[in-house]
Design a protein around this motif. Structure first.
Motif, PDB file in Angstrom:
ATOM      1  N   GLU A   1       0.837  -1.211   0.000  1.00 36.02           N
ATOM      2  CA  GLU A   1       0.000   0.000   0.000  1.00 36.02           C
ATOM      3  C   GLU A   1       0.866   1.253   0.000  1.00 36.02           C
ATOM      4  O   GLU A   1       0.571   2.226  -0.714  1.00 36.02           O
ATOM      5  N   LYS A   2       1.931   1.223   0.782  1.00 38.97           N
ATOM      6  CA  LYS A   2       2.820   2.389   0.852  1.00 38.97           C
ATOM      7  C   LYS A   2       3.443   2.680  -0.512  1.00 38.97           C
ATOM      8  O   LYS A   2       3.456   3.835  -0.967  1.00 38.97           O
ATOM      9  N   GLU A   3       3.929   1.659  -1.172  1.00 41.03           N
ATOM     10  CA  GLU A   3       4.567   1.859  -2.468  1.00 41.03           C
ATOM     11  C   GLU A   3       3.569   2.393  -3.505  1.00 41.03           C
ATOM     12  O   GLU A   3       3.886   3.290  -4.289  1.00 41.03           O
ATOM     13  N   ASN A   4       2.366   1.842  -3.498  1.00 43.61           N
ATOM     14  CA  ASN A   4       1.347   2.302  -4.447  1.00 43.61           C
ATOM     15  C   ASN A   4       0.973   3.758  -4.217  1.00 43.61           C
ATOM     16  O   ASN A   4       0.908   4.560  -5.155  1.00 43.61           O
ATOM     17  N   ARG A   5       0.711   4.097  -2.948  1.00 45.93           N
ATOM     18  CA  ARG A   5       0.286   5.463  -2.636  1.00 45.93           C
ATOM     19  C   ARG A   5       1.410   6.465  -2.848  1.00 45.93           C
ATOM     20  O   ARG A   5       1.188   7.559  -3.381  1.00 45.93           O
ATOM     21  N   LEU A   6       2.615   6.106  -2.427  1.00 43.71           N
ATOM     22  CA  LEU A   6       3.738   7.029  -2.618  1.00 43.71           C
ATOM     23  C   LEU A   6       4.030   7.239  -4.096  1.00 43.71           C
ATOM     24  O   LEU A   6       4.387   8.345  -4.516  1.00 43.71           O
ATOM     25  N   GLY A   7       3.886   6.183  -4.888  1.00 42.50           N
ATOM     26  CA  GLY A   7       4.099   6.336  -6.322  1.00 42.50           C
ATOM     27  C   GLY A   7       3.116   7.320  -6.928  1.00 42.50           C
ATOM     28  O   GLY A   7       3.492   8.186  -7.733  1.00 42.50           O
ATOM     29  N   GLU A   8       1.856   7.214  -6.507  1.00 43.68           N
ATOM     30  CA  GLU A   8       0.823   8.113  -7.019  1.00 43.68           C
ATOM     31  C   GLU A   8       1.027   9.534  -6.503  1.00 43.68           C
ATOM     32  O   GLU A   8       0.948  10.506  -7.268  1.00 43.68           O
ATOM     33  N   LEU A   9       1.310   9.664  -5.195  1.00 40.11           N
ATOM     34  CA  LEU A   9       1.520  10.989  -4.600  1.00 40.11           C
ATOM     35  C   LEU A   9       2.763  11.670  -5.159  1.00 40.11           C
ATOM     36  O   LEU A   9       2.779  12.877  -5.394  1.00 40.11           O
ATOM     37  N   ALA A  10       3.809  10.880  -5.378  1.00 37.55           N
ATOM     38  CA  ALA A  10       5.050  11.439  -5.924  1.00 37.55           C
ATOM     39  C   ALA A  10       4.826  12.024  -7.305  1.00 37.55           C
ATOM     40  O   ALA A  10       5.382  13.075  -7.655  1.00 37.55           O
ATOM     41  N   GLU A  11       3.980  11.361  -8.085  1.00 37.77           N
ATOM     42  CA  GLU A  11       3.692  11.861  -9.428  1.00 37.77           C
ATOM     43  C   GLU A  11       2.808  13.107  -9.384  1.00 37.77           C
ATOM     44  O   GLU A  11       3.064  14.091 -10.073  1.00 37.77           O
ATOM     45  N   LEU A  12       1.786  13.073  -8.522  1.00 36.18           N
ATOM     46  CA  LEU A  12       0.852  14.199  -8.448  1.00 36.18           C
ATOM     47  C   LEU A  12       1.495  15.456  -7.862  1.00 36.18           C
ATOM     48  O   LEU A  12       1.183  16.574  -8.273  1.00 36.18           O
ATOM     49  N   LEU A  13       2.407  15.262  -6.887  1.00 36.56           N
ATOM     50  CA  LEU A  13       3.023  16.391  -6.197  1.00 36.56           C
ATOM     51  C   LEU A  13       4.475  16.620  -6.590  1.00 36.56           C
ATOM     52  O   LEU A  13       5.133  17.492  -6.020  1.00 36.56           O
ATOM     53  N   ASP A  14       4.959  15.832  -7.538  1.00 39.36           N
ATOM     54  CA  ASP A  14       6.326  15.989  -8.036  1.00 39.36           C
ATOM     55  C   ASP A  14       7.343  15.914  -6.890  1.00 39.36           C
ATOM     56  O   ASP A  14       8.163  16.806  -6.691  1.00 39.36           O
ATOM     57  N   LEU A  15       7.302  14.801  -6.143  1.00 41.89           N
ATOM     58  CA  LEU A  15       8.164  14.642  -4.969  1.00 41.89           C
ATOM     59  C   LEU A  15       9.547  14.091  -5.289  1.00 41.89           C
ATOM     60  O   LEU A  15      10.477  14.249  -4.489  1.00 41.89           O
ATOM     61  N   LYS A  16       9.703  13.443  -6.432  1.00 39.47           N
ATOM     62  CA  LYS A  16      10.946  12.742  -6.728  1.00 39.47           C
ATOM     63  C   LYS A  16      12.165  13.660  -6.730  1.00 39.47           C
ATOM     64  O   LYS A  16      13.279  13.217  -6.420  1.00 39.47           O
ATOM     65  N   GLU A  17      11.972  14.931  -7.066  1.00 40.81           N
ATOM     66  CA  GLU A  17      13.114  15.847  -7.158  1.00 40.81           C
ATOM     67  C   GLU A  17      13.802  16.073  -5.808  1.00 40.81           C
ATOM     68  O   GLU A  17      14.966  16.459  -5.756  1.00 40.81           O
ATOM     69  N   PHE A  18      13.076  15.842  -4.682  1.00 41.59           N
ATOM     70  CA  PHE A  18      13.696  16.025  -3.360  1.00 41.59           C
ATOM     71  C   PHE A  18      13.463  14.798  -2.467  1.00 41.59           C
ATOM     72  O   PHE A  18      13.470  14.889  -1.253  1.00 41.59           O
ATOM     73  N   TRP A  19      13.259  13.658  -3.102  1.00 39.40           N
ATOM     74  CA  TRP A  19      12.960  12.406  -2.409  1.00 39.40           C
ATOM     75  C   TRP A  19      13.987  12.059  -1.333  1.00 39.40           C
ATOM     76  O   TRP A  19      13.639  11.601  -0.248  1.00 39.40           O
ATOM     77  N   LEU A  20      15.265  12.277  -1.647  1.00 39.64           N
ATOM     78  CA  LEU A  20      16.341  11.892  -0.723  1.00 39.64           C
ATOM     79  C   LEU A  20      16.958  13.083   0.006  1.00 39.64           C
ATOM     80  O   LEU A  20      17.996  12.958   0.654  1.00 39.64           O
ATOM     81  N   THR A  21      16.318  14.235  -0.070  1.00 41.28           N
ATOM     82  CA  THR A  21      16.827  15.458   0.571  1.00 41.28           C
ATOM     83  C   THR A  21      16.342  15.546   2.013  1.00 41.28           C
ATOM     84  O   THR A  21      15.160  15.296   2.287  1.00 41.28           O
ATOM     85  N   PRO A  22      17.217  15.881   2.975  1.00 47.45           N
ATOM     86  CA  PRO A  22      16.757  16.096   4.356  1.00 47.45           C
ATOM     87  C   PRO A  22      15.700  17.200   4.400  1.00 47.45           C
ATOM     88  O   PRO A  22      15.791  18.188   3.664  1.00 47.45           O
ATOM     89  N   VAL A  23      14.735  17.031   5.262  1.00 48.21           N
ATOM     90  CA  VAL A  23      13.607  17.973   5.330  1.00 48.21           C
ATOM     91  C   VAL A  23      14.085  19.393   5.597  1.00 48.21           C
ATOM     92  O   VAL A  23      13.552  20.358   5.046  1.00 48.21           O
ATOM     93  N   ARG A  24      15.133  19.558   6.420  1.00 51.39           N
ATOM     94  CA  ARG A  24      15.611  20.903   6.773  1.00 51.39           C
ATOM     95  C   ARG A  24      16.177  21.657   5.576  1.00 51.39           C
ATOM     96  O   ARG A  24      16.316  22.878   5.618  1.00 51.39           O
ATOM     97  N   LYS A  25      16.480  20.944   4.485  1.00 54.94           N
ATOM     98  CA  LYS A  25      17.042  21.601   3.301  1.00 54.94           C
ATOM     99  C   LYS A  25      15.992  21.900   2.223  1.00 54.94           C
ATOM    100  O   LYS A  25      16.314  22.440   1.171  1.00 54.94           O
ATOM    101  N   LEU A  26      14.733  21.565   2.498  1.00 61.84           N
ATOM    102  CA  LEU A  26      13.674  21.802   1.516  1.00 61.84           C
ATOM    103  C   LEU A  26      13.250  23.264   1.524  1.00 61.84           C
ATOM    104  O   LEU A  26      13.302  23.932   2.565  1.00 61.84           O
ATOM    105  N   SER A  27      12.819  23.743   0.371  1.00 61.63           N
ATOM    106  CA  SER A  27      12.190  25.057   0.333  1.00 61.63           C
ATOM    107  C   SER A  27      10.814  24.949   0.984  1.00 61.63           C
ATOM    108  O   SER A  27      10.305  23.834   1.209  1.00 61.63           O
TER     109      SER A  27
END
Length: 334
Positions: free
Chosen positions: A130-156
């Motif tokens: 379930e996690k993989e399915n939902r994250l795959g869909e959310l990552a596409e809808l919200l364009d998360l892959k560009e900062f997938w491995l970035t620490p949260v403190r470094k996000l805009s």
């Protein structure tokens, strides 16, 4: 989906004494002041509704959200989320709720975004599939892959907000509470988040309660709006009904092909009020050459009646109508 009856919340705050030995006197004779943050609120939100909950700072918006989510206990009244009490049945309600506080993050500050999702999935008992399915869909809808491995403190700020919204949806809740989700974001980030929230509501049927100071969020996203002020609901209904209730005038700009003969008696200056009859009036605000600017309450005067009158002033070339700005409407309610 959400039922609120007689909701009330009061806080006791200590009174700070002044003068000599104030600290010592406070130690032995402590006094308290009662602050009523929310007073006897009642409302119902149906499944699939997108409702805006707005009001000035200190009106009681965030206090209400915290009681709906079970963070705060009400002083009186009760809340039901899909039939469950968030204070008595916390586990059942937590599975059905997603919450985003714009000024706080539920992600782990020093961990990559992906690791935070792993922890949240474990907390909500979301299976690996379930996690993989939902994250795959959310990552596409919200364009998360560009900062997938970035620490949260470094996000805009925009990236963090997208990541937080995805985190709130990881366990596929029925209800989403959003407290200032677009605060501080640039135009592009706001557009992206608004698009995703529309999709959640229209395509996935999620019930959403949104608090915000951004009136564009309300106009573009919400079916209904509730206005709270001084802890009490002062309005509940659609945005159109709210405009009608306030009765702010529609602005009409009329452009003529040639000279304009205004029916203004000699010696009178603009603005001036004209009457179709004693109960139906409109105002000429300004006249600049071939342009005439009018204000009229369209609940009282029909636009076609006005146009029949102005047609006698000259040959009309163009008409532009502008509804009252929603922010002006809200200020009238406050």
């Amino acid at each position: 989906m959400i039922e609120v009856r007689g909701l009330h919340k009061s806080f006791r705050t200590p009174v700070v004494k002044e003068g000599r030995f104030a600290g010592l006197r406070t130690l032995f004779t402590r006094e308290y002041r009662l602050k009523e943050a929310v007073k006897d609120i009642n409302f119902t939100i149906r499944k699939g509704d997108f409702v805006g909950y707005i009001g000035p700072n200190g009106a009681g918006k965030s206090t209400t959200i915290k009681m709906l989510t079970g963070i705060l206990h009400p002083s009186a009244g009760n809340v039901k989320i899909n039939g469950f009490d968030p204070h008595q049945q916390r586990r059942q309600v937590a599975k059905r709720l997603g919450v985003v506080f714009g000024q706080r993050s539920q992600l782990w500050w020093d961990l990559p975004v992906k690791d935070s999702y792993d922890i949240l999935a474990h907390m909500y008992k979301v299976t690996a599939a379930e996690k993989e399915n939902r994250l795959g869909e959310l990552a596409e809808l919200l364009d998360l892959k560009e900062f997938w491995l970035t620490p949260v403190r470094k996000l805009s700020l925009g990236q963090r907000m997208r990541a937080d919204i995805a985190a709130s949806m990881l366990h596929d809740p029925d209800v989403l509470f959003l407290d200032e989700p677009t605060i501080g974001l640039d135009v592009s980030a706001k557009r992206s988040i608004r698009g995703f929230l529309k999709q959640l509501n229209h395509e996935y049927g999620k019930t959403i309660l949104l608090t915000t100071h951004d009136m564009d969020d309300i106009e573009q996203l919400c079916d209904r709006v509730m206005v709270i002020n001084h802890g009490q609901l002062s309005y509940e209904g659609t945005i159109v009904q709210l405009r009608d209730k306030i009765g702010l005038p529609t602005r009409i700009k009329i452009t003529f092909h040639g000279p304009v003969q205004l029916p203004v008696p000699e010696g009178l200056s603009l603005p001036i009020e004209l009457g179709l009859d004693e109960n139906h009036t409109f105002r000429i605000i300004r006249a600049d050459g071939c342009e005439v600017h009018i204000e009229a309450n369209r609940q009282q005067v029909k636009a076609m009646d006005i146009l029949r009158v102005v047609g006698s002033w000259g040959e009309v070339a163009d008409i532009h109508m502008e509804e009252p700005d929603f922010e002006d409407v809200i200020h009238r309610v406050y």
